[in-house]
Design a protein around this motif. Structure first.
Motif, PDB file in Angstrom:
ATOM      1  N   GLU B  87      91.584  32.723  87.982  1.00 32.50           N
ATOM      2  CA  GLU B  87      92.126  31.637  88.798  1.00 32.50           C
ATOM      3  C   GLU B  87      91.156  31.208  89.892  1.00 32.50           C
ATOM      4  O   GLU B  87      90.903  30.026  90.087  1.00 32.50           O
ATOM      5  CB  GLU B  87      93.451  32.064  89.447  1.00 32.50           C
ATOM      6  CG  GLU B  87      94.608  32.048  88.485  1.00 32.50           C
ATOM      7  CD  GLU B  87      95.916  32.503  89.126  1.00 32.50           C
ATOM      8  OE1 GLU B  87      96.757  33.017  88.399  1.00 32.50           O
ATOM      9  OE2 GLU B  87      96.075  32.346  90.351  1.00 32.50           O
ATOM     10  N   ASP B  88      90.644  32.186  90.649  1.00 29.51           N
ATOM     11  CA  ASP B  88      89.730  31.801  91.724  1.00 29.51           C
ATOM     12  C   ASP B  88      88.614  32.815  91.902  1.00 29.51           C
ATOM     13  O   ASP B  88      88.558  33.839  91.222  1.00 29.51           O
ATOM     14  CB  ASP B  88      90.502  31.552  93.033  1.00 29.51           C
ATOM     15  CG  ASP B  88      91.337  32.740  93.424  1.00 29.51           C
ATOM     16  OD1 ASP B  88      90.853  33.873  93.257  1.00 29.51           O
ATOM     17  OD2 ASP B  88      92.465  32.530  93.897  1.00 29.51           O
ATOM     18  N   VAL B  89      87.703  32.486  92.852  1.00 31.00           N
ATOM     19  CA  VAL B  89      86.482  33.272  93.016  1.00 31.00           C
ATOM     20  C   VAL B  89      86.812  34.701  93.460  1.00 31.00           C
ATOM     21  O   VAL B  89      86.136  35.656  93.058  1.00 31.00           O
ATOM     22  CB  VAL B  89      85.547  32.584  94.035  1.00 31.00           C
ATOM     23  CG1 VAL B  89      84.309  33.418  94.288  1.00 31.00           C
ATOM     24  CG2 VAL B  89      85.149  31.210  93.530  1.00 31.00           C
ATOM     25  N   GLY B  90      87.861  34.865  94.262  1.00 32.21           N
ATOM     26  CA  GLY B  90      88.262  36.209  94.681  1.00 32.21           C
ATOM     27  C   GLY B  90      88.605  37.089  93.486  1.00 32.21           C
ATOM     28  O   GLY B  90      88.278  38.283  93.469  1.00 32.21           O
ATOM     29  N   ASP B  91      89.237  36.490  92.470  1.00 33.92           N
ATOM     30  CA  ASP B  91      89.568  37.242  91.258  1.00 33.92           C
ATOM     31  C   ASP B  91      88.302  37.628  90.501  1.00 33.92           C
ATOM     32  O   ASP B  91      88.186  38.734  89.981  1.00 33.92           O
ATOM     33  CB  ASP B  91      90.478  36.408  90.349  1.00 33.92           C
ATOM     34  CG  ASP B  91      91.812  36.085  91.014  1.00 33.92           C
ATOM     35  OD1 ASP B  91      92.203  36.827  91.935  1.00 33.92           O
ATOM     36  OD2 ASP B  91      92.452  35.095  90.612  1.00 33.92           O
ATOM     37  N   GLY B 109      90.012  27.570  89.510  1.00 32.54           N
ATOM     38  CA  GLY B 109      90.208  26.958  90.826  1.00 32.54           C
ATOM     39  C   GLY B 109      91.680  26.759  91.157  1.00 32.54           C
ATOM     40  O   GLY B 109      92.010  25.926  92.004  1.00 32.54           O
ATOM     41  N   GLY B 110      92.564  27.532  90.531  1.00 29.48           N
ATOM     42  CA  GLY B 110      93.994  27.436  90.818  1.00 29.48           C
ATOM     43  C   GLY B 110      94.807  27.589  89.553  1.00 29.48           C
ATOM     44  O   GLY B 110      94.307  28.075  88.532  1.00 29.48           O
ATOM     45  N   THR B 111      96.064  27.177  89.623  1.00 28.48           N
ATOM     46  CA  THR B 111      96.933  27.214  88.442  1.00 28.48           C
ATOM     47  C   THR B 111      97.569  25.839  88.278  1.00 28.48           C
ATOM     48  O   THR B 111      97.642  25.062  89.228  1.00 28.48           O
ATOM     49  CB  THR B 111      98.055  28.259  88.612  1.00 28.48           C
ATOM     50  OG1 THR B 111      98.692  28.042  89.876  1.00 28.48           O
ATOM     51  CG2 THR B 111      97.512  29.672  88.557  1.00 28.48           C
ATOM     52  N   LEU B 115     104.592  20.454  90.421  1.00 32.81           N
ATOM     53  CA  LEU B 115     105.055  20.181  91.779  1.00 32.81           C
ATOM     54  C   LEU B 115     103.917  19.699  92.669  1.00 32.81           C
ATOM     55  O   LEU B 115     104.042  18.717  93.404  1.00 32.81           O
ATOM     56  CB  LEU B 115     105.671  21.453  92.369  1.00 32.81           C
ATOM     57  CG  LEU B 115     106.903  21.283  93.233  1.00 32.81           C
ATOM     58  CD1 LEU B 115     108.048  20.740  92.395  1.00 32.81           C
ATOM     59  CD2 LEU B 115     107.298  22.599  93.862  1.00 32.81           C
ATOM     60  N   ASP B 116     102.786  20.410  92.608  1.00 32.99           N
ATOM     61  CA  ASP B 116     101.648  20.051  93.452  1.00 32.99           C
ATOM     62  C   ASP B 116     100.697  19.095  92.749  1.00 32.99           C
ATOM     63  O   ASP B 116      99.581  18.878  93.228  1.00 32.99           O
ATOM     64  CB  ASP B 116     100.891  21.315  93.877  1.00 32.99           C
ATOM     65  CG  ASP B 116     101.772  22.246  94.686  1.00 32.99           C
ATOM     66  OD1 ASP B 116     102.676  21.725  95.379  1.00 32.99           O
ATOM     67  OD2 ASP B 116     101.570  23.469  94.623  1.00 32.99           O
ATOM     68  N   GLN B 117     101.141  18.533  91.620  1.00 35.88           N
ATOM     69  CA  GLN B 117     100.324  17.602  90.851  1.00 35.88           C
ATOM     70  C   GLN B 117      98.952  18.150  90.511  1.00 35.88           C
ATOM     71  O   GLN B 117      97.936  17.474  90.645  1.00 35.88           O
ATOM     72  CB  GLN B 117     100.192  16.258  91.595  1.00 35.88           C
ATOM     73  CG  GLN B 117     101.550  15.586  91.781  1.00 35.88           C
ATOM     74  CD  GLN B 117     101.400  14.171  92.258  1.00 35.88           C
ATOM     75  OE1 GLN B 117     100.811  13.918  93.294  1.00 35.88           O
ATOM     76  NE2 GLN B 117     101.935  13.224  91.492  1.00 35.88           N
ATOM     77  N   VAL B 118      98.926  19.421  90.092  1.00 34.88           N
ATOM     78  CA  VAL B 118      97.680  20.008  89.611  1.00 34.88           C
ATOM     79  C   VAL B 118      97.721  19.988  88.091  1.00 34.88           C
ATOM     80  O   VAL B 118      98.521  20.692  87.471  1.00 34.88           O
ATOM     81  CB  VAL B 118      97.515  21.458  90.122  1.00 34.88           C
ATOM     82  CG1 VAL B 118      96.196  22.044  89.614  1.00 34.88           C
ATOM     83  CG2 VAL B 118      97.578  21.503  91.638  1.00 34.88           C
ATOM     84  N   GLY B 119      96.911  19.141  87.486  1.00 36.18           N
ATOM     85  CA  GLY B 119      96.838  19.034  86.034  1.00 36.18           C
ATOM     86  C   GLY B 119      95.584  19.698  85.512  1.00 36.18           C
ATOM     87  O   GLY B 119      94.777  20.206  86.288  1.00 36.18           O
ATOM     88  N   PRO B 120      95.387  19.701  84.189  1.00 31.02           N
ATOM     89  CA  PRO B 120      94.216  20.352  83.583  1.00 31.02           C
ATOM     90  C   PRO B 120      92.890  19.829  84.141  1.00 31.02           C
ATOM     91  O   PRO B 120      91.938  20.585  84.290  1.00 31.02           O
ATOM     92  CB  PRO B 120      94.367  20.013  82.099  1.00 31.02           C
ATOM     93  CG  PRO B 120      95.821  19.737  81.910  1.00 31.02           C
ATOM     94  CD  PRO B 120      96.308  19.148  83.199  1.00 31.02           C
ATOM     95  N   GLU B 121      92.838  18.526  84.469  1.00 28.56           N
ATOM     96  CA  GLU B 121      91.586  17.940  84.973  1.00 28.56           C
ATOM     97  C   GLU B 121      91.165  18.571  86.291  1.00 28.56           C
ATOM     98  O   GLU B 121      89.985  18.738  86.570  1.00 28.56           O
ATOM     99  CB  GLU B 121      91.752  16.422  85.192  1.00 28.56           C
ATOM    100  CG  GLU B 121      92.229  15.654  83.983  1.00 28.56           C
ATOM    101  CD  GLU B 121      91.179  15.606  82.890  1.00 28.56           C
ATOM    102  OE1 GLU B 121      89.986  15.565  83.222  1.00 28.56           O
ATOM    103  OE2 GLU B 121      91.563  15.616  81.695  1.00 28.56           O
ATOM    104  N   GLU B 122      92.162  18.913  87.127  1.00 30.65           N
ATOM    105  CA  GLU B 122      91.857  19.529  88.425  1.00 30.65           C
ATOM    106  C   GLU B 122      91.385  20.969  88.262  1.00 30.65           C
ATOM    107  O   GLU B 122      90.838  21.555  89.183  1.00 30.65           O
ATOM    108  CB  GLU B 122      93.087  19.509  89.335  1.00 30.65           C
ATOM    109  CG  GLU B 122      93.336  18.189  90.042  1.00 30.65           C
ATOM    110  CD  GLU B 122      93.939  17.147  89.118  1.00 30.65           C
ATOM    111  OE1 GLU B 122      93.479  15.998  89.162  1.00 30.65           O
ATOM    112  OE2 GLU B 122      94.848  17.488  88.330  1.00 30.65           O
TER     113      GLU B 122
END
Lengths: 198, 198
Positions: B87-91, B109-111, B115-122
């Motif tokens: 998911e992120d650099v810490g992982d 860079g996330g999941t 809800l937060d409008q995070v799609g595959p492109e992001e």
């Protein structure tokens, strides 16, 4: 880890040396800093450079500031004859946050300790004696920590200054919001002995 | 406080914005830094300046490093066909500390989050699909967090990559040193379902 000699790695190691941060929180902090490079990391680097170059102990009172004389010692309105003696700069800041004391301070830089060979000379006590004359101090408030070392040091200073200036110390008792059930015996005894008629 | 516009004051305010530090611990940290100006504050300021100038995301995998391509992506020995999705650099850093994985990474860079409008492109998922071709990946290990969001994202990626590459995910079960009495039901169910013959 495979990334030795890396500035990011080195930054994590240095951050982990700060009080309150360990290796895990230092890593989190550095990732946060890198994610917020413009808003946080860059300004932090600049401020640290500035503070490293300018921070120094006030020659008069031992407070930390950016000049030879700190803002409080430079402020003539605070020359009201009251001098508050504290152990270290953190204690001075805590007094200032309370916003109630309008005199000046004298930072000892620690407490007397025979074990650690800390004598009066190491503690800015001679300078305290001098300031009482030169700054026309009328009352010295001993705001030392309520620990054995703090109180030993307070006794020593009181002995040195006896008869030369009015002396007082912070009241001891129940802290605001404190519950008797959670207070130690010493605090209850002190609060009872110093009870006030209402 | 009476010392606004003071670099020390400003430094405390910025330090208090770091995760894991509040106003109180930021003050303690800054006093510690000033006391250790040469050993800590000065080197920290220099490292932060260096990291602010050089830290960037690896164009290939999203890891944080000091070049356009991170050390892991630049290391040909790590092109062993295994690609670990985190998911992120810490992982990624946590995986590296375990020292057992010798392939490459892909940082989302996330999941995914409607809800937060995070799609595959992001989430650098298109780049992941591309890398499977260009880097001759044979197995993708989904090392996403065992949270609802993490597992939803893992399912989406598995759908996208199905049939194109071998897929695996981290085993779920009792953590080393874990005591059954302190584990949540979900972990016990997962550990029981994935039980191994001995």
């Amino acid at each position: 880890m495979s990334r030795r000699n890396d500035p990011i790695e080195a930054l994590i190691e240095l951050m982990a040396r700060l009080p309150g941060l360990g290796p895990r929180s230092a890593r989190r902090a550095v990732l946060h800093l890198i994610a917020k490079r413009a808003q946080l990391l860059q300004p932090l680097a600049e401020l640290m450079t500035e503070v490293a170059a300018s921070a120094r102990e006030c020659l008069n009172c031992g407070n930390v500031g950016t000049g030879d004389i700190c803002n409080i010692c430079a402020d003539e309105r605070r020359a009201n004859g009251l001098l508050c003696v504290v152990e270290d700069v953190g204690d001075l800041w805590a007094m200032e946050r309370s916003g109630t004391f309008r005199g000046r301070y004298h930072v000892l830089g620690g407490t007397l300790s025979a074990l650690d060979q800390v004598g009066p000379e190491e503690l800015r006590i001679p300078q305290l004696v001098t300031r009482i004359e030169t700054e026309a101090v009328t009352e010295v408030i001993l705001a030392l920590n309520a620990t054995v070392d703090g109180q030993t040091t307070a006794h020593y200073i009181a002995d040195q200054l006896a008869g030369r200036v009015a002396l007082s110390s912070l009241a001891q008792g129940v802290p605001i919001g404190g519950e008797l059930d959670y207070l130690d015996d010493g605090t209850i005894i002190a609060a009872l002995n110093a009870r006030r008629r209402i």
